[in-house]
Design a protein around this motif. Structure first.
Motif, PDB file in Angstrom:
ATOM      1  N   SER A  99       0.837  -1.206   0.000  1.00  0.00           N
ATOM      2  CA  SER A  99       0.000   0.000   0.000  1.00  0.00           C
ATOM      3  C   SER A  99       0.866   1.248   0.000  1.00  0.00           C
ATOM      4  CB  SER A  99      -0.927   0.004   1.216  1.00  0.00           C
ATOM      5  OG  SER A  99      -0.188   0.011   2.430  1.00  0.00           O
ATOM      6  N   HIS A 100       0.318   2.342  -0.546  1.00  0.00           N
ATOM      7  CA  HIS A 100       1.064   3.602  -0.604  1.00  0.00           C
ATOM      8  C   HIS A 100       0.990   4.358   0.717  1.00  0.00           C
ATOM      9  CE1 HIS A 100      -2.958   5.286  -0.940  1.00  0.00           C
ATOM     10  NE2 HIS A 100      -2.453   6.495  -0.830  1.00  0.00           N
ATOM     11  N   ILE A 149      -4.319  -4.623  -6.176  1.00  0.00           N
ATOM     12  CA  ILE A 149      -4.771  -4.657  -4.798  1.00  0.00           C
ATOM     13  C   ILE A 149      -5.796  -3.550  -4.572  1.00  0.00           C
ATOM     14  CG2 ILE A 149      -2.725  -5.747  -3.808  1.00  0.00           C
ATOM     15  CD1 ILE A 149      -1.656  -3.011  -3.058  1.00  0.00           C
ATOM     16  N   ALA A 150      -6.725  -3.784  -3.639  1.00  0.00           N
ATOM     17  CA  ALA A 150      -7.700  -2.780  -3.209  1.00  0.00           C
ATOM     18  C   ALA A 150      -7.667  -2.735  -1.690  1.00  0.00           C
ATOM     19  CB  ALA A 150      -9.096  -3.136  -3.703  1.00  0.00           C
ATOM     20  N   TYR A 151      -7.681  -1.521  -1.125  1.00  0.00           N
ATOM     21  CA  TYR A 151      -7.523  -1.385   0.315  1.00  0.00           C
ATOM     22  C   TYR A 151      -8.073  -0.032   0.768  1.00  0.00           C
ATOM     23  CZ  TYR A 151      -3.361   1.084  -1.424  1.00  0.00           C
ATOM     24  OH  TYR A 151      -2.506   1.917  -2.115  1.00  0.00           O
ATOM     25  N   PRO A 152      -8.401   0.118   2.069  1.00  0.00           N
ATOM     26  CA  PRO A 152      -8.920   1.373   2.599  1.00  0.00           C
ATOM     27  C   PRO A 152      -7.839   2.179   3.323  1.00  0.00           C
ATOM     28  CG  PRO A 152      -9.425  -0.375   4.126  1.00  0.00           C
ATOM     29  CD  PRO A 152      -8.587  -0.986   3.032  1.00  0.00           C
ATOM     30  N   LYS A 189      -1.833  -1.009  -8.921  1.00  0.00           N
ATOM     31  CA  LYS A 189      -1.504  -2.058  -9.877  1.00  0.00           C
ATOM     32  C   LYS A 189       0.009  -2.185  -9.987  1.00  0.00           C
ATOM     33  CE  LYS A 189      -2.508  -3.300 -14.722  1.00  0.00           C
ATOM     34  NZ  LYS A 189      -3.075  -2.765 -15.981  1.00  0.00           N
ATOM     35  N   GLY A 190       0.481  -3.422 -10.100  1.00  0.00           N
ATOM     36  CA  GLY A 190       1.914  -3.633 -10.192  1.00  0.00           C
ATOM     37  C   GLY A 190       2.261  -4.801 -11.094  1.00  0.00           C
ATOM     38  N   THR A 192       6.874  -4.054  -8.772  1.00  0.00           N
ATOM     39  CA  THR A 192       7.006  -2.624  -9.043  1.00  0.00           C
ATOM     40  C   THR A 192       5.599  -2.045  -9.149  1.00  0.00           C
ATOM     41  OG1 THR A 192       9.096  -2.929 -10.229  1.00  0.00           O
ATOM     42  CG2 THR A 192       7.886  -0.883 -10.626  1.00  0.00           C
ATOM     43  N   TRP A 193       5.274  -1.121  -8.238  1.00  0.00           N
ATOM     44  CA  TRP A 193       3.920  -0.611  -8.136  1.00  0.00           C
ATOM     45  C   TRP A 193       3.750   0.703  -8.898  1.00  0.00           C
ATOM     46  CZ3 TRP A 193       0.438  -3.830  -6.311  1.00  0.00           C
ATOM     47  CH2 TRP A 193       0.811  -4.802  -5.380  1.00  0.00           C
ATOM     48  N   GLY A 194       2.573   0.874  -9.476  1.00  0.00           N
ATOM     49  CA  GLY A 194       2.203   2.146 -10.067  1.00  0.00           C
ATOM     50  C   GLY A 194       1.615   3.076  -9.024  1.00  0.00           C
TER      51      GLY A 194
END
Length: 379
Positions: free
Chosen positions: A74-75, A95-98, A116-117, A125-127
């Motif tokens: 997660s960012h 991935i989806a997260y709150p 998305k990675g 490597t994540w966008g």
């Protein structure tokens, strides 16, 4: 079906439960996602403060035995240790997260993000994280992909200035590449005011870009569903049996696969989060009757494919079982115990590994946080 010895691969405050996912396989590597348990520390001059900004992380493995160190997914810090999901189309990882604070009184206190990675040698490597919707929180997630679209479904608490509008909504979004999302459904008819419904979306047989949305309303004695043909939603429909006035947020699983009936959506469930008999249904153009797979008190059912056959894994007491799905109602029920004497196992999830490895099982073990994340391979 031989089973490798279960091992502990990490510790966490919790892991999510079906039909959300924790584990995927991409490019020969297994990726397990969970909420990091360790607190962070802020040091200013000679003073140190502990704070609990807990991120979604992952570990990876090429063989299911040796695992990498934790890597960020997660960012930002996430709001829940059980409300997230991971999906792969075999190439990309989504991935989806709150992020934010869960509340039933403040609108926009929490935001749904996707990220998305792509992976290389076990490292993702994540966008850029993509903001989807800001509402009150308390989510459940599901992701699928059709020929041309990613679909994201979630249940979230909608908090507004009016107490009447403080209810759960069921949302569905779609995107061609997950760089931006378009809402295609905002429904209050598939959930109950003040009580969260379980949710899963799956590809809909016969439509290239169709999906089915299934929810488990707290008050209902059946499951609710809507079909989407790529442009239009059906009305709210129902099938199957659940326990009325009971939560069913982690007691079912769905998969769309090819069977002798053609492309088929298969749904397996127990009647509530408290468990019960395991029953499956299948859908081609309409739902079948329910077929009992196990009369034991089952929890956390997960459908998976293994070497061309379809099974459901589930928890009974301290043990993990599986049963094969068959379309012959006269066939005798067989509960196969594959893992025994775990410590309070829960939140079982599965993932088929399209290599000679077979299928992996992942579950939570222990009686208090930090819990062990346990892992085993079905060969």
């Amino acid at each position: 079906m031989p089973v490798a010895t279960p091992i502990t691969i990490a510790q966490t405050s919790n892991i999510n439960h079906p039909p959300q996912r924790n584990v995927i396989q991409v490019g020969g590597f297994i990726f397990v996602f969970y909420r990091r348990t360790s607190d962070q520390y802020l040091v200013i001059w000679s003073f140190q403060w502990r704070y609990s900004e807990i991120y979604l992380v992952y570990i990876s493995s090429a063989d299911g035995q040796t695992w990498s160190s934790e890597n960020l997914a997660s960012h930002s810090a996430i709001a829940s240790d059980t409300d997230f999901t991971v999906f792969t189309d075999g190439v990309s990882i989504l991935i989806a997260y709150p992020v934010g604070t869960y509340t039933t009184s403040t609108k926009g206190s929490c935001t749904v993000y996707t990220r998305k990675g792509t992976q290389s040698n076990g490292v993702i490597t994540w966008g850029t994280a993509v903001s989807v919707l800001s509402i009150g929180g308390y989510f459940k997630f599901s992701i699928t992909k059709t020929k041309n679209y990613f679909y994201l479904g979630f249940v979230g608490f909608y908090a507004s200035a009016s107490a009447v509008q403080r209810v759960y909504h069921v949302y569905v979004y779609r995107s061609t590449d997950a760089s931006a999302w378009t809402q295609i459904l905002d429904s209050t008819t598939m959930t109950d005011s003040g009580t969260q419904a379980g949710i899963v979306i799956s590809k809909l047989p016969k439509y290239a870009d169709g999906i089915m949305l299934i929810t488990a309303k707290y008050s209902a004695s059946s499951f609710s569903y809507k079909t989407y043909d790529g442009s239009t939603w059906s009305s709210d429909l129902s099938f199957g049996v659940k326990t009325a006035n009971a939560y069913a947020t982690g007691c079912f699983s769905a998969i769309t696969t090819f069977t002798y009936l053609g492309e088929t959506l298969i749904f397996a469930k127990v009647p509530s989060n408290s468990g019960g008999s395991l029953v499956f249904y299948y859908y081609t153009t309409s739902w079948s009757s329910g077929y009992t797979l196990s009369s034991l008190t089952c929890l956390s059912p997960n459908i998976f494919e293994h070497h061309g056959f379809i099974f459901v894994a589930y928890i009974v007491g301290t043990d993990i079982y599986f049963s094969e799905i068959t379309y012959l109602p006269s066939r005798a029920i067989t509960d196969y115990k594959i893992i025994a004497n775990e410590t309070s196992p829960s939140n079982l999830v599965t993932e088929w590994l399209p290599t000679p490895r077979g299928t992996c099982l992942l579950w939570r073990s222990g009686t208090a946080s930090p819990y062990n994340i346990r892992f085993a391979l079905l060969i």
